[in-house]
Design an enzyme around this catalytic site. Structure first.
Site, mmCIF file in Angstrom:
data_model
loop_
_atom_site.group_PDB
_atom_site.id
_atom_site.type_symbol
_atom_site.label_atom_id
_atom_site.label_comp_id
_atom_site.label_asym_id
_atom_site.label_seq_id
_atom_site.Cartn_x
_atom_site.Cartn_y
_atom_site.Cartn_z
ATOM 1 N N LYS A 53 -10.934 37.467 16.117
ATOM 2 C CA LYS A 53 -12.144 38.226 15.758
ATOM 3 C C LYS A 53 -11.918 38.984 14.451
ATOM 4 C CE LYS A 53 -13.602 38.596 20.547
ATOM 5 N NZ LYS A 53 -13.610 39.376 21.785
ATOM 6 N N GLN A 97 -11.965 45.349 23.737
ATOM 7 C CA GLN A 97 -11.613 44.067 24.353
ATOM 8 C C GLN A 97 -11.405 44.254 25.861
ATOM 9 O OE1 GLN A 97 -11.473 41.006 22.731
ATOM 10 N NE2 GLN A 97 -11.200 40.151 24.767
ATOM 11 N N ASP A 120 -21.009 43.897 21.078
ATOM 12 C CA ASP A 120 -20.719 42.965 22.168
ATOM 13 C C ASP A 120 -21.960 42.765 23.039
ATOM 14 O OD1 ASP A 120 -18.398 41.534 22.492
ATOM 15 O OD2 ASP A 120 -17.255 43.184 23.388
#
Ligand code: NAD
Length: 283
Positions: A53, A97, A120
């Site tokens: 990412k 994460q 997200d």
């Protein structure tokens, strides 16, 4: 019949080139889109995802901040970091994460992220926006799947879509996005007694379970579109999805490979969300 491949790498290259252009346009106005990624603990898979990412972000000219913390980090300390990033004007998107270590309440941490920086798409505000059709950040993996359907020109109107898996990050938002496009949607899950009874009638199947070869060729209607979200390892340690690819590709009309399918699209949609967060904050 051999299915046509939906190439997530090729589609991602196009999407990322478009992102790069918009990043340059923002930079010309003195704004560099920035993503902060927080990794807690030493889960090896998470470390790989996070690295990918951050690298993708930098490749498109965005700024990225990677924070890595030991698995022993307290919930209060993580919440403090999130609060600081919420206030940091150089950071437009914040990604924590998952999974987090057991002492940390995942919901609490996600809710602590400013909704304007929730790239997200896991915040309750984003989930509510998706549920009601209001604008908001879409979760990256289902959004990437929708982009793949769009890329092959597949019209979902009146089609039967089956989603296997009901997680908050993939299955449920996937079903809502398909519904928004007028598909008739069935969600199957671990308590569905006869998966095949549903999948055999599906025009589109999205599999997001985490079990190798869950979807076999005899479960697929000839010509159906099959999107494989699963990420597993086979006996040789190679990455593979939830679909028995070698056999299903002989029945399906379109299919995504693993690797090179949904995975790169997930990262591409994260870049799109981060860029959009920066554009919105700049307005
Ligand atoms: P999860 O564990 O939260 O959910 C799995 C779902 O599968 C559950 O809803 C469960 O009900 C269902 N399930 C379990 N066994 C089943 C069975 N036998 N039949 C039908 N349904 C069954 O997982 P998740 O976070 O949604 O991820 C699913 C998979 O997708 C994993 O392999 C994960 O690694 C992968 N994933 C990939 C990407 C990507 O970018 N490619 C992104 C997110 C997740």
């Amino acid at each position: 019949m051999t299915a046509q491949l939906i190439d997530g790498n090729a589609l991602s290259r196009q999407l990322r080139a478009a992102v790069s252009e918009r990043v340059q346009a923002l930079k010309a106005r003195g704004i560099t889109p920035g993503l902060a990624v927080l990794l807690v603990g030493d889960n090896p898979a998470s470390a790989v995802y996070v690295r990918n990412k951050v690298k993708a972000c930098e490749d498109t000219g965005m700024h990225s901040v990677l924070q890595t913390w030991p698995a022993s980090l307290s919930e209060a300390a993580l919440l403090e970091q999130v609060a600081a990033l919420n206030q940091d004007a150089s950071v437009h998107g914040i990604l924590v994460q998952l999974p987090l270590p057991p002492q940390i309440d995942t919901h609490k941490v996600i809710e602590a992220i400013s909704a304007a920086k929730d790239v997200d798409g896991f915040h309750l505000a984003s989930a509510g926006a998706l549920m009601t059709g209001a604008p908001g950040f879409l979760p990256c993996t289902p959004h990437g799947c929708m982009k793949m359907l769009e890329a092959i020109g597949f019209d979902l109107h009146g089609k039967h879509a089956v989603v296997i898996g009901r997680s908050n990050i993939v299955g449920k938002p996937m079903a809502l996005l398909l519904l928004q496009k007028n598909a008739t949607v069935t969600i199957c899950h671990s308590a569905t007694p006869d998966l095949k009874a549903f999948t055999r009638n599906a025009d589109v199947i999205v599999v997001a379970v985490g079990k190798r070869k869950l979807l076999r060729a005899d479960m697929v209607k000839p010509g159906a579109v099959v999107l494989d979200v699963g990420m597993n390892r086979n006996e040789e340690g190679k990455l593979c999805g939830d679909v028995d690819f070698a056999n299903v590709k002989e029945v399906a009309g379109w299919i995504t490979p693993v690797p090179g399918g949904v995975g790169p699209m997930t990262i591409s949609m994260l870049l799109v969300n981060t860029l959009e967060a920066a554009e919105r904050q700049a307005r």
